[in-house]
Design an enzyme around this catalytic site. Structure first.
Site, PDB file in Angstrom:
ATOM      1  N   GLN A  96       3.760  -9.538  13.332  1.00 53.04           N
ATOM      2  CA  GLN A  96       3.979  -8.262  14.032  1.00 53.04           C
ATOM      3  C   GLN A  96       2.664  -7.570  14.404  1.00 53.04           C
ATOM      4  O   GLN A  96       2.675  -6.455  14.899  1.00 53.04           O
ATOM      5  CB  GLN A  96       4.905  -7.351  13.227  1.00 53.04           C
ATOM      6  CG  GLN A  96       4.337  -6.807  11.926  1.00 53.04           C
ATOM      7  CD  GLN A  96       5.368  -6.043  11.129  1.00 53.04           C
ATOM      8  OE1 GLN A  96       6.270  -6.621  10.541  1.00 53.04           O
ATOM      9  NE2 GLN A  96       5.263  -4.718  11.104  1.00 53.04           N
ATOM     10  N   ARG A 111      -1.642   3.642   7.157  1.00 55.76           N
ATOM     11  CA  ARG A 111      -2.808   3.686   8.057  1.00 55.76           C
ATOM     12  C   ARG A 111      -3.512   5.042   8.031  1.00 55.76           C
ATOM     13  O   ARG A 111      -4.594   5.169   8.606  1.00 55.76           O
ATOM     14  CB  ARG A 111      -2.385   3.337   9.486  1.00 55.76           C
ATOM     15  CG  ARG A 111      -2.064   1.849   9.663  1.00 55.76           C
ATOM     16  CD  ARG A 111      -1.860   1.485  11.114  1.00 55.76           C
ATOM     17  NE  ARG A 111      -1.757   0.061  11.323  1.00 55.76           N
ATOM     18  CZ  ARG A 111      -0.617  -0.609  11.539  1.00 55.76           C
ATOM     19  NH1 ARG A 111       0.530   0.027  11.578  1.00 55.76           N
ATOM     20  NH2 ARG A 111      -0.618  -1.919  11.716  1.00 55.76           N
ATOM     21  N   GLN A 170      12.541   6.965   9.019  1.00 60.30           N
ATOM     22  CA  GLN A 170      12.640   7.541  10.372  1.00 60.30           C
ATOM     23  C   GLN A 170      11.277   7.535  11.060  1.00 60.30           C
ATOM     24  O   GLN A 170      11.183   7.533  12.280  1.00 60.30           O
ATOM     25  CB  GLN A 170      13.157   8.980  10.284  1.00 60.30           C
ATOM     26  CG  GLN A 170      13.397   9.592  11.660  1.00 60.30           C
ATOM     27  CD  GLN A 170      13.479  11.096  11.634  1.00 60.30           C
ATOM     28  OE1 GLN A 170      13.696  11.680  10.585  1.00 60.30           O
ATOM     29  NE2 GLN A 170      13.310  11.728  12.768  1.00 60.30           N
ATOM     30  N   HIS A 204       7.398   5.315   1.235  1.00 64.10           N
ATOM     31  CA  HIS A 204       8.041   4.095   0.738  1.00 64.10           C
ATOM     32  C   HIS A 204       8.869   4.405  -0.503  1.00 64.10           C
ATOM     33  O   HIS A 204       9.995   3.922  -0.658  1.00 64.10           O
ATOM     34  CB  HIS A 204       6.994   3.056   0.316  1.00 64.10           C
ATOM     35  CG  HIS A 204       6.118   2.565   1.417  1.00 64.10           C
ATOM     36  ND1 HIS A 204       4.774   2.837   1.480  1.00 64.10           N
ATOM     37  CD2 HIS A 204       6.398   1.802   2.506  1.00 64.10           C
ATOM     38  CE1 HIS A 204       4.251   2.244   2.546  1.00 64.10           C
ATOM     39  NE2 HIS A 204       5.216   1.628   3.195  1.00 64.10           N
ATOM     40  N   TYR A 255       0.868  -1.178   0.000  1.00 59.78           N
ATOM     41  CA  TYR A 255       0.000   0.000   0.000  1.00 59.78           C
ATOM     42  C   TYR A 255       0.910   1.234   0.000  1.00 59.78           C
ATOM     43  O   TYR A 255       0.845   2.092   0.875  1.00 59.78           O
ATOM     44  CB  TYR A 255      -0.956  -0.004   1.193  1.00 59.78           C
ATOM     45  CG  TYR A 255      -2.253   0.714   0.867  1.00 59.78           C
ATOM     46  CD1 TYR A 255      -3.143   0.184  -0.065  1.00 59.78           C
ATOM     47  CD2 TYR A 255      -2.577   1.928   1.467  1.00 59.78           C
ATOM     48  CE1 TYR A 255      -4.317   0.844  -0.384  1.00 59.78           C
ATOM     49  CE2 TYR A 255      -3.757   2.590   1.136  1.00 59.78           C
ATOM     50  CZ  TYR A 255      -4.619   2.033   0.219  1.00 59.78           C
ATOM     51  OH  TYR A 255      -5.789   2.691  -0.111  1.00 59.78           O
ATOM     52  N   LEU A 256       1.743   1.268  -1.014  1.00 62.13           N
ATOM     53  CA  LEU A 256       2.874   2.190  -1.040  1.00 62.13           C
ATOM     54  C   LEU A 256       2.445   3.650  -1.165  1.00 62.13           C
ATOM     55  O   LEU A 256       1.488   3.980  -1.856  1.00 62.13           O
ATOM     56  CB  LEU A 256       3.786   1.823  -2.216  1.00 62.13           C
ATOM     57  CG  LEU A 256       4.285   0.378  -2.218  1.00 62.13           C
ATOM     58  CD1 LEU A 256       5.137   0.100  -3.453  1.00 62.13           C
ATOM     59  CD2 LEU A 256       5.070   0.062  -0.950  1.00 62.13           C
ATOM     60  N   SER A 290       1.676   7.522   6.040  1.00 62.16           N
ATOM     61  CA  SER A 290       1.545   6.174   6.592  1.00 62.16           C
ATOM     62  C   SER A 290       0.405   5.491   5.862  1.00 62.16           C
ATOM     63  O   SER A 290      -0.594   6.140   5.523  1.00 62.16           O
ATOM     64  CB  SER A 290       1.214   6.271   8.085  1.00 62.16           C
ATOM     65  OG  SER A 290       0.679   5.046   8.542  1.00 62.16           O
TER      66      SER A 290
HETATM   67  O1  PAF Z   1       7.950  -0.884   8.420  1.00 62.90           O
HETATM   68  C1  PAF Z   1       7.305  -1.824   7.902  1.00 62.90           C
HETATM   69  O2  PAF Z   1       6.575  -1.662   6.912  1.00 62.90           O
HETATM   70  C2  PAF Z   1       7.423  -3.221   8.487  1.00 62.90           C
HETATM   71  O3  PAF Z   1       7.514  -3.193   9.870  1.00 62.90           O
HETATM   72  C3  PAF Z   1       8.583  -4.045   7.880  1.00 62.90           C
HETATM   73  C4  PAF Z   1       9.929  -3.423   8.169  1.00 62.90           C
HETATM   74  C5  PAF Z   1       8.391  -4.152   6.375  1.00 62.90           C
HETATM   75  C6  PAF Z   1       8.598  -5.450   8.467  1.00 62.90           C
HETATM   76  O4  PAF Z   1       7.396  -6.122   8.215  1.00 62.90           O
END
Ligand code: PAF
Length: 282
Positions: free
Chosen positions: A58, A184, A145, A34, A29-30, A182
């Site tokens: 995670q 999100r 960051q 990114h 979802y760039l 983000s």
């Molecule tokens: O920052 C993120 O998008 C994620 O935490 C990562 C580093 C791709 C690991 O899943």
């Protein structure tokens, strides 16, 4: 642009490469944040590899794994336009096959700030990133960051596990009014998005006051708390001023570089943001 979905193909493709490799790990979802990592990976290495994987390990049981925004075909179009060489898009079963049981945990850095509020989050991050490092063996790996604790923890992981990788931390990319980009942010309404500018305003106030000579951590913390309290849509979870390396909270005077970080609930979105004082990022 080669799209790879299996670990065996990723391994064999990587084994055939002798050039410098820049890795930008993502959950897809760039957005421009990114893409800033991707551009840097391309500019500084012969080969740029991007990974897209919404890493289940995670996310906590009550978190947004199922609703996390995804749009693979759009992501691939964006990466093609950036001239990326390879994209690794594995399935969860490919990376966590049945019987999987190996995890990486950082004894101290995993348990504070985001780690204290999201138990298990950094165990998942550290494990997946170490796996992606092994699969792609990059010369350099690029992180934002924006996820400062993640970057600090991964720097430690690289050193502790002797990965021969340069970790590059790229500055946070912001929307016009200052909200950190983000995936999100897509959970916010237009009104919440506007008002969420208060996060960066609060951090900027602290930064300006620090630059003017204030070194009392409690006073800077109070400035941020007051600013956030004046915005009704913002519900702060924490306001932290911590040592940039150990992430120990600073109670008295600031005498070394610090991470000023906040987590704030705005509508459906839990937003995090930070500034670093006493050090330059980029
Ligand atoms: O920052 C993120 O998008 C994620 O935490 C990562 C580093 C791709 C690991 O899943």
């Amino acid at each position: 642009m080669k799209v790879i979905t299996t670990t065996s193909e990723m391994f064999s493709t990587r084994s055939d490469l002798a050039d410098t490799i820049g890795l930008a790990p993502t959950m897809g979802y760039l957005h421009e944040g990114h893409l800033s990592l991707v551009r840097r990976a391309r500019a500084e290495n012969k080969i740029a590899i991007v990974t897209i994987f919404v890493n289940p390990s995670q996310f906590g049981p009550e978190e947004d794994l199922d609703s996390y925004p995804r749009d693979l075909s759009r992501d691939l179009d964006l990466l093609r336009a950036e001239g990326v060489d390879m994209v690794f898009v594995p399935s969860p079963d490919e990376l966590y096959p049945s019987g999987y049981q190996t995890w990486i945990e950082l004894a101290e850095l995993s348990g504070v700030l985001e780690g204290a509020r999201r138990p298990g989050h950094f165990r998942g991050v550290a494990t997946i990133v170490a796996k992606l490092f092994n699969l792609t063996r990059p010369s350099r790996a690029y992180f934002g960051q924006k996820d400062a604790q993640q970057a600090i923890l991964l720097r430690r992981l690289i050193s502790d596990l002797h990965f021969n990788i340069d970790l590059v931390i790229c500055p946070t990319i912001r929307e016009g009014h200052g909200l950190a980009m983000s995936s999100r942010n897509s959970y916010l309404t237009a009104n919440e998005r506007e008002r969420a500018a208060v996060l960066f305003e609060a951090l900027t106030t602290a930064g300006t006051t620090y630059k003017a000579g204030e070194r009392d951590a409690s006073k800077l913390r109070a400035l941020i708390t007051d600013k956030l309290a004046a915005e009704p849509v913002a519900h702060p979870e924490y306001v932290s001023i911590a040592d940039l390396e150990t992430l120990h909270e600073i109670e008295g005077q600031i005498s070394a570089p610090v991470l000023v970080s906040i987590a704030v609930q705005v509508g459906r979105a839990r937003l995090i943001d930070n500034v670093w004082l006493g050090v330059h990022v980029g």
